[in-house]
Scaffold this motif. Structure first.
Motif, short mmCIF file in Angstrom:
data_model
loop_
_atom_site.label_atom_id
_atom_site.label_comp_id
_atom_site.label_asym_id
_atom_site.label_seq_id
_atom_site.Cartn_x
_atom_site.Cartn_y
_atom_site.Cartn_z
N GLN A 271 23.53 15.76 -38.83
CA GLN A 271 22.97 15.38 -40.14
C GLN A 271 24.10 15.23 -41.16
N LEU A 272 24.11 14.09 -41.83
CA LEU A 272 25.13 13.80 -42.84
C LEU A 272 24.81 14.52 -44.15
N LEU A 273 25.84 15.14 -44.73
CA LEU A 273 25.75 15.71 -46.08
C LEU A 273 26.71 14.91 -46.96
N LYS A 274 26.15 13.97 -47.68
CA LYS A 274 26.94 13.10 -48.56
C LYS A 274 26.53 13.40 -50.00
N ASN A 275 27.30 14.29 -50.63
CA ASN A 275 26.94 14.78 -51.96
C ASN A 275 25.54 15.39 -51.95
N GLU A 276 25.29 16.19 -50.91
CA GLU A 276 23.97 16.79 -50.72
C GLU A 276 24.12 18.26 -50.37
N THR A 277 23.03 19.00 -50.60
CA THR A 277 22.97 20.42 -50.25
C THR A 277 21.72 20.68 -49.43
N THR A 278 21.88 21.49 -48.40
CA THR A 278 20.74 21.89 -47.59
C THR A 278 20.73 23.40 -47.46
N LYS A 279 19.58 23.96 -47.24
CA LYS A 279 19.44 25.40 -47.05
C LYS A 279 19.45 25.73 -45.57
N ILE A 280 20.28 26.68 -45.18
CA ILE A 280 20.27 27.22 -43.82
C ILE A 280 19.47 28.51 -43.88
N GLN A 281 18.33 28.56 -43.19
CA GLN A 281 17.40 29.67 -43.34
C GLN A 281 17.38 30.55 -42.10
N LYS A 282 17.21 31.84 -42.37
CA LYS A 282 17.15 32.81 -41.27
C LYS A 282 16.41 34.06 -41.74
N ASP A 283 15.34 34.37 -41.06
CA ASP A 283 14.56 35.59 -41.33
C ASP A 283 14.18 35.73 -42.80
N GLY A 284 13.76 34.64 -43.41
CA GLY A 284 13.32 34.68 -44.79
C GLY A 284 14.41 34.58 -45.83
N ASP A 285 15.67 34.63 -45.41
CA ASP A 285 16.80 34.47 -46.33
C ASP A 285 17.43 33.09 -46.13
N HIS A 286 18.33 32.72 -47.04
CA HIS A 286 19.02 31.45 -46.86
C HIS A 286 20.40 31.48 -47.49
#
Length: 285
Positions: free
Chosen positions: A150-165
């Protein structure tokens, strides 16, 4: 010393110098560029959620496929990644050395091999300057997308685990793209653990003014050739100040990690500068 002894010693010396020169050439061209090491780093922060303690992510960078780095090296890389079994995979740019020189058949082979790279929380990538060069912008995006990155081009994504990120942001290439860092982290996310992928390491002097805890970069190749006393031989623009290793900047603080990468460019050599894969483990402080 008589004439016969002098000529004999001169001849042996000449042969020795020639042998040493060839041996150095062979080592720098054939051995060290393929002698990949795994560099491990722990990243500590109070902002790391408890559920992410021990979380691992693997950084790949600067393969420059097509310039002294081919499908055989890619196969070896994929096998190593499988053995390391990271939670997350991050590619920080420069997949192909010159996209205009790669045929469609070769691209299909590259996609097939990259598709074998797996992680539990996804594979992400950003553009490097060589990805934009050679009319490669759209082609490299197509290749990486087809391979499951997945490309991140001036973008932010959340990496989630056990209800946290945690937040993972990617910047467009600074040299040939249109980077925009100002809107990557919302005000509501500034106290979370935030990672930025930026191909050029020297951009960290800007990053340190924004709410990021970590910047991962490549681009510099660690100088690619290092000589005693002289130091780094090849240092590209925006890879001259922070060439390799880790640095701490700013007040937050920002932890900068600069990978030596996997491939070569300009010259097909590495000397005293082995290629590397970087494996990071998060540790809650």
């Amino acid at each position: 010393m008589n004439r016969r002894t002098f000529l004999k010693r001169f001849l042996l010396g000449t042969i020795g110098l020639a042998g040493a020169g060839y041996g150095g050439y062979y080592y720098a061209h054939e051995i060290e560029p393929r002698w990949v090491k795994i560099v491990r780093n722990d990243i500590e922060s109070e902002r790391i959620p408890a559920s992410f303690d021990g979380f691992t992510f693997l950084q790949l960078s600067d393969t420059h496929i097509g310039f002294n780095y081919g499908l055989k090296e890619l196969d070896d890389l994929i096998q190593t990644i499988g053995e390391l079994d990271p939670d997350l995979i991050l590619f920080t740019g420069d997949l192909i050395d010159d996209p205009s020189t790669i045929t469609n058949q070769q691209y299909a082979q590259i996609i097939d091999k990259l598709s074998n790279i797996k992680s539990r929380h996804g594979n992400y990538w950003i553009y490097g300057n060589h990805d934009h060069g050679g009319y490669g912008t759209e082609k490299i995006a197509q290749v990486m997308s087809s391979a499951g990155f997945q490309l991140l081009k001036n973008e932010t994504t959340k990496i989630q685990k056990d209800g946290d990120h945690i937040n993972l942001s990617g910047l467009d290439d600074v040299l040939l793209g249109n980077p925009e860092i100002t809107q990557l982290i919302d005000e509501s996310e500034q106290d979370h653990f935030n990672i930025l992928l930026s191909h050029e390491p020297d951009f960290a002097d800007t990053t340190k003014n924004y709410p990021f805890d970590v910047q991962l970069s490549g681009h510099s190749h660690g100088g690619q050739i290092q000589l005693p006393i002289i130091g780094y031989i090849i240092t590209p623009i925006l890879g001259e100040k922070y060439v390799e290793g880790s640095f701490t900047l700013g007040q937050r603080p920002l932890q900068l990690f600069v990978s030596k990468g996997l491939g070569t460019t300009r010259l097909p050599f590495r000397f005293l500068c082995r290629p590397e894969i970087n494996l990071y483990t998060l540790r809650k402080k």
